[in-house]
Design a protein around this motif. Structure first.
Motif, mmCIF file in Angstrom:
data_model
loop_
_atom_site.group_PDB
_atom_site.id
_atom_site.type_symbol
_atom_site.label_atom_id
_atom_site.label_comp_id
_atom_site.label_asym_id
_atom_site.label_seq_id
_atom_site.Cartn_x
_atom_site.Cartn_y
_atom_site.Cartn_z
ATOM 1 N N GLY A 171 30.906 53.722 40.064
ATOM 2 C CA GLY A 171 30.549 55.138 39.959
ATOM 3 C C GLY A 171 31.722 55.984 39.516
ATOM 4 O O GLY A 171 31.566 56.917 38.713
ATOM 5 N N LEU A 172 32.913 55.680 40.011
ATOM 6 C CA LEU A 172 34.108 56.424 39.594
ATOM 7 C C LEU A 172 34.428 56.176 38.118
ATOM 8 O O LEU A 172 34.883 57.081 37.410
ATOM 9 N N LEU A 173 34.153 54.952 37.660
ATOM 10 C CA LEU A 173 34.338 54.664 36.227
ATOM 11 C C LEU A 173 33.384 55.509 35.391
ATOM 12 O O LEU A 173 33.775 56.081 34.360
ATOM 13 N N LEU A 174 32.129 55.618 35.829
ATOM 14 C CA LEU A 174 31.161 56.448 35.109
ATOM 15 C C LEU A 174 31.561 57.925 35.170
ATOM 16 O O LEU A 174 31.376 58.660 34.195
ATOM 17 N N LEU A 175 32.107 58.353 36.297
ATOM 18 C CA LEU A 175 32.551 59.739 36.412
ATOM 19 C C LEU A 175 33.673 60.031 35.419
ATOM 20 O O LEU A 175 33.647 61.057 34.720
ATOM 21 N N ALA A 176 34.639 59.133 35.337
ATOM 22 C CA ALA A 176 35.736 59.314 34.381
ATOM 23 C C ALA A 176 35.213 59.322 32.944
ATOM 24 O O ALA A 176 35.611 60.163 32.125
ATOM 25 N N ALA A 177 34.299 58.386 32.652
ATOM 26 C CA ALA A 177 33.710 58.343 31.308
ATOM 27 C C ALA A 177 32.933 59.617 31.011
ATOM 28 O O ALA A 177 32.980 60.151 29.895
ATOM 29 N N GLY A 178 32.212 60.129 32.015
ATOM 30 C CA GLY A 178 31.436 61.348 31.819
ATOM 31 C C GLY A 178 32.307 62.552 31.527
ATOM 32 O O GLY A 178 31.972 63.379 30.670
ATOM 33 N N ILE A 179 33.441 62.661 32.233
ATOM 34 C CA ILE A 179 34.351 63.785 31.973
ATOM 35 C C ILE A 179 34.892 63.709 30.548
ATOM 36 O O ILE A 179 34.916 64.713 29.818
ATOM 37 N N VAL A 180 35.322 62.514 30.134
ATOM 38 C CA VAL A 180 35.805 62.336 28.761
ATOM 39 C C VAL A 180 34.690 62.650 27.762
ATOM 40 O O VAL A 180 34.912 63.330 26.748
ATOM 41 N N GLY A 181 33.475 62.172 28.045
ATOM 42 C CA GLY A 181 32.352 62.402 27.140
ATOM 43 C C GLY A 181 32.003 63.871 26.986
ATOM 44 O O GLY A 181 31.741 64.342 25.873
#
Length: 419
Positions: A171-181
């Motif tokens: 979930g934290l990986l998806l959160l980081a990806a979402g912020i970058v996205g």
């Protein structure tokens, strides 16, 4: 040619997410919940990668082999994201586990956000992949994907904990990806065009046979580019709303920037009939990795019709001491369709290392591998090939060259499709 570094980077990101998601799955999750949320996470990561590619970052060109290849990957992973999202939607459990308060689940907006995101994703993909839709309509509506991304982001991070562990490792990986996205999405929609625009003034509009040459004078700094690269051209004024990509046909050292545009549709016809000197133009670029300078000493440049333009730029930039031996095969329907033919002959004579081979189909001469075998002094696999022209011609030549034993790494083409 598509480079593998970018593809490996995407695969590695998805593999890392899968390892974290499966390796640290909450104990109360059923295999179905873990599997379907895995698919949803992969869809989100693919959408993130697609948005990152839309920023046209130079470093990404090096990873993928040029902006044209980046757009190919952008389109492909967009379709894959939709497929993963659909399987996730239909496969995820709709019923709550025993002991969970239904009232708490009703209060979160995850389900409606996901439904809206999926609907807009399917609509957006239909528009993006439908070649019958006009470019002037396709381009602004394609920005709906930014809204889709925000909705999917909200869907994931408002989902009930019984379905998603937002603050677990995956979930934290998806959160980081979402912020970058999200940052990349806002940049590509609102900031990219403003940052990359270089202003020019129209110096001349020259009508050629079935094409138009537009000559631009820099209003400030010149555009720094390599022969064979392209740029997006946006004409200021009413009725010239969207930018279009064209290969640069001038040399980097020229005082003016030149684009040679084949008359293919309404926009290029309007260029020919209505564009006047004195107008303002914004050029964004350069892009592309169609670079022959670092290739082998024996090269075949094969141009079909307006596909001459990158080679025209290369010839105009080439110096007399160039050590490469180059055969420029120029295929056109008839001699009067062969734009800049006299200039090509003169440059070949001046340079000495360029052999011009004009092929006109009305005379029965076609760009075919069997003809190359007859006309070239060395075996086919001893050359490096650079090809630009109509897709059916290039696809056929690529197939025949590989059949004749030419390695794929020696065949370089442009994929000049951006939708």
């Amino acid at each position: 040619m598509l480079r593998r570094q970018g593809i490996f980077a995407i695969i590695s990101l998805i593999a890392l997410f899968a390892i974290l998601h499966l390796g640290f799955a909450p104990e109360n999750h059923s295999p179905r919940t873990t599997g379907t949320t895995l698919l949803g996470g992969i869809a989100f990561l693919l959408m993130t990668c697609s948005i990152i590619l839309s920023t046209r970052a130079t470093v990404l060109e090096n990873w993928f082999g040029g902006l044209d290849r980046m757009y190919q990957v952008h389109r492909t992973i967009g379709v894959l994201a939709a497929l993963f999202a659909l399987v996730h939607f239909f496969g995820v459990p709709k019923e709550l586990p025993a002991g969970v308060d239904p009232a708490l689940n009703v209060m979160v907006p995850s389900a409606p956000l996901g439904m809206l995101g999926l609907i807009f994703l399917v609509i957006g993909l239909f528009i993006a992949l439908n070649r019958k839709i006009r470019y002037s309509f396709w381009r602004p509506t394609h920005k709906i994907m930014g809204l889709v991304y925000i909705l999917i982001f909200g869907h994931f991070f408002t989902a009930p904990p019984v379905f998603v562990a937002q603050f677990g490792p995956s979930g934290l990986l998806l959160l980081a990806a979402g912020i970058v996205g999200v940052v990349c999405m806002f940049y590509s929609v609102f900031g990219m065009n403003r940052r990359t625009a270089v202003p020019f003034t129209i110096e001349a509009v020259n009508a050629l046979e079935r094409a138009t040459e537009v000559v631009l004078k820099p209003s400030g700094k010149k555009l720094d580019f390599k022969p064979g690269q392209f740029a997006f051209v946006e004409i200021s004024g009413k009725g010239w709303s969207e930018p279009h990509p064209f290969t640069i046909s001038s040399a980097p050292h020229d005082d003016h920037l030149k684009f040679t545009m084949k008359v293919l549709g309404d926009w290029t016809r309007k260029i020919r009939e209505e564009l006047q000197p004195g107008g303002e133009v914004k050029v964004r670029g350069p892009y592309g990795c169609f670079d022959a300078e670092s290739a082998g000493p024996k090269q075949i440049w094969l141009a079909g019709g307006i596909g001459l333009t990158p080679f025209l730029s290369k010839l105009r930039a080439m110096q007399p001491d160039d050590k490469r031996q180059i055969h420029l095969v120029y295929a056109a329907r008839e001699e009067q369709d062969a734009i800049f033919l006299d200039e090509l002959k003169d440059r070949a004579a001046q340079l000495g290392n360029v052999t011009l081979v004009p092929l006109f189909s009305d005379e029965g001469n076609f760009a075919r591998v069997d003809m190359m075998k007859q006309k070239l002094p060395d075996p086919l696999d001893s050359y490096e090939y650079f090809m630009c022209g109509p897709k059916p011609m290039i696809d056929g030549l690529m197939k025949d060259l590989k059949t004749a034993g030419v390695p794929r790494r020696k065949i370089h083409t442009e994929a000049f499709e951006f939708r």
